[in-house]
Design a protein around this motif. Structure first.
Motif, PDB file in Angstrom:
ATOM      1  N   ALA A 151       3.721   4.456  -4.004  1.00 39.50           N
ATOM      2  CA  ALA A 151       4.937   5.084  -3.490  1.00 39.50           C
ATOM      3  C   ALA A 151       5.122   4.620  -2.054  1.00 39.50           C
ATOM      4  N   ILE A 152       6.257   3.982  -1.777  1.00 40.94           N
ATOM      5  CA  ILE A 152       6.478   3.328  -0.489  1.00 40.94           C
ATOM      6  C   ILE A 152       7.765   3.860   0.135  1.00 40.94           C
TER       7      ILE A 152
ATOM      8  N   ASP B 115       0.870  -1.167   0.000  1.00 42.36           N
ATOM      9  CA  ASP B 115       0.000   0.000   0.000  1.00 42.36           C
ATOM     10  C   ASP B 115       0.910   1.220   0.000  1.00 42.36           C
ATOM     11  N   SER B 116       0.390   2.344  -0.462  1.00 37.57           N
ATOM     12  CA  SER B 116       1.189   3.562  -0.441  1.00 37.57           C
ATOM     13  C   SER B 116       1.416   3.999   1.008  1.00 37.57           C
ATOM     14  N   SER B 117       2.583   4.538   1.283  1.00 38.33           N
ATOM     15  CA  SER B 117       2.967   4.901   2.642  1.00 38.33           C
ATOM     16  C   SER B 117       2.521   6.314   2.980  1.00 38.33           C
ATOM     17  N   PHE B 118       1.993   6.482   4.177  1.00 33.06           N
ATOM     18  CA  PHE B 118       1.784   7.818   4.715  1.00 33.06           C
ATOM     19  C   PHE B 118       3.108   8.320   5.285  1.00 33.06           C
TER      20      PHE B 118
ATOM     21  N   TYR C 280       1.315  13.642   1.205  1.00 28.28           N
ATOM     22  CA  TYR C 280       0.303  12.733   0.674  1.00 28.28           C
ATOM     23  C   TYR C 280       0.846  11.305   0.563  1.00 28.28           C
ATOM     24  N   ALA C 281      -0.037  10.341   0.791  1.00 27.27           N
ATOM     25  CA  ALA C 281       0.222   8.971   0.375  1.00 27.27           C
ATOM     26  C   ALA C 281      -0.193   8.869  -1.090  1.00 27.27           C
TER      27      ALA C 281
END
Length: 454
Positions: free
Chosen positions: A359-360, A127-130, A215-216
């Motif tokens: 984006a991680i 999942d995309s990282s916060f 943003y994530a």
């Protein structure tokens, strides 16, 4: 416990078929100990299974062995202010619903809700990282209890066994059968969500801005149009969560209707030119719908999680993931679009669903993290499957390996030993040595991992 002999088991989407000599469903830790220690009734290799949502063939050998179905152990045991402890077979969507009732949420709201917590605790997720967070669920696991290859109960905690837990988060059931997981959680916070349709050039230009603003970032890639739809998510603590129906419609669309539309196009439009035009028109409408419809300032974060059907039939959503270093990603993304276009020109095959990416941030909490060396961005082709899709994945694996990509053992099918060694290097050697030390008789070692670790 329920015991079945010589059964045929398919993965959730029917892609992979397994023929274990024994399939057993334990209901207690005592059952698991009996399974592990009785090598006559429960032949080697002993491999745990949850929802079987992995796109790679990793739930046991082609013939023989024991498959341990953990879904009957599915109780949520207890909560604290910032953790929850569950049994191995609890699904992620089941957990999210229980957390919501208590004003809590997972740190990662990955879309595949059917996956069990034991699988997520010891395998790669995405999942995309916060900002300041991780994209993998296992990175938020603070404790596991499991049965060792010797039939003993052992517990690892983040406080007392950080190095061991780092390895265990990438263990894929090779060190023991998990029966209990403790996971970090946090108070529910409303989510702000927006989508933007961009050219590749503008995506490259605006990504640093998105990152700087906290943003994530997730993105849908349309390689044949050379465009992306960027999904931007951000906590909105000033608002109370309210919106969920937009996510419900969106989830239903990806789970069922999008695959149904592209399958109809594939079956009914045989002229290649008109087939591609129909697909391009559908993707254009899809981009506009995401931009204008899937948006909210006060979304429920739990609502992103999708409950996929166990037997989806034709309307399935298959994918394969590779991650790349952030610094070189945008050049690779342009090359990927050219690769897809050239592959279609050569073979006539094109992926009939948009590719996806995340984006991680850098993550060293799990040994086989795909962002071990720094922040990464992924490319996940997607399709409704079939032999031509599988041939495409072989070519795509070569494309990614040549560009220094990192795969996921459970979500990147058709890997070779050379690809794995190039991606993980000394980490693979370290893991292989620790695995052999923990399980010298190979009680949990199947052919899939034996090939990579030998």
């Amino acid at each position: 416990m329920d015991i079945q002999q010589d059964v045929t088991i398919k993965s959730w989407d029917g892609t992979w078929t397994y023929h274990p000599r024994v399939k057993v469903t334990p209901e207690s830790v005592e059952d698991i100990i009996e399974i592990v220690t009785d090598t006559v009734r429960f032949p080697t290799p002993v491999r745990p299974a949850g929802s079987m949502h992995s796109t790679a063939r990793m739930n046991g050998d082609d013939q023989g062995g024991t498959m341990v179905d953990m879904k009957a152990m599915n109780r949520i045991l207890h909560f604290t202010d910032d953790t929850v402890t569950v049994e191995a077979g609890v699904s992620y969507i089941q957990l999210a619903q229980a957390l919501r009732e208590r004003g809590l949420q997972p740190h990662v709201t990955t879309e595949i809700g059917n996956t069990t917590l034991a699988a997520m605790a010891c395998a790669a997720t995405k999942d995309s990282s916060f900002p300041g967070g991780f994209g993998q669920i296992s990175s938020y696991v603070t404790a596991v209890r499991f049965v060792t290859p010797q039939g003993e109960i052992r517990e690892l905690t983040e406080a007392d066994n950080p190095k061991d837990l780092q390895i265990f988060r990438s263990s894929y059931g090779l060190f023991g059968i998990i029966f209990q997981v403790t996971l970090k959680v946090r108070p529910t916070t409303a989510l702000s969500v927006r989508h933007y349709s961009l050219s590749l050039e503008n995506f490259r230009k605006f990504f640093p801005v998105y990152k700087a603003r906290g943003y994530a970032v997730m993105y849908y890639i349309f390689p044949y149009a050379k465009r992306v739809v960027v999904e931007l998510r951000k906590d909105n603590p000033e608002a109370a969560p309210k919106s969920k129906y937009r996510w419900a419609y969106r989830n239903r669309f990806w789970r069922k209707y999008a695959p149904a539309v592209v399958i109809w196009i594939d079956k009914n439009i045989k002229n290649q030119k008109w087939h591609d035009r129909a697909q391009d028109a559908f993707f254009y409408l899809l981009r506009q719908a995401m931009v204008w419809f899937v948006r909210s300032e006060r979304s429920w974060p739990h609502a992103q999680i999708i409950n996929y059907p166990r037997n989806p039939g034709e309307t399935k959503y298959l994918f394969s993931m590779w991650s790349f270093r952030e610094g070189s990603f945008f050049d690779i993304l342009e090359e990927y679009c050219d690769f897809c276009i050239a592959y279609e020109a050569h073979t006539g095959f094109r992926c009939n669903l948009p590719s996806v990416g995340y984006a991680i941030c850098r993550d060293v909490e799990a040994l086989f993290s795909y962002t071990w060396e720094g922040p990464g961005m992924s490319i996940d082709p997607a399709s409704t499957g079939g032999p031509e899709w599988e041939e495409f994945l072989h070519a795509y694996n070569d494309f990614c390996a040549e560009r220094g990509g990192t795969p996921l053992f459970n979500q990147t099918p058709f890997l070779t030993r050379d690809m794995v060694r190039r991606a993980f290097g000394t980490r693979l050697q370290q893991f292989a040595a620790r695995r052999k030390e923990a399980d010298p008789q190979g009680r949990f070692l199947d052919n899939y991992f034996r090939e990579f670790l030998s």
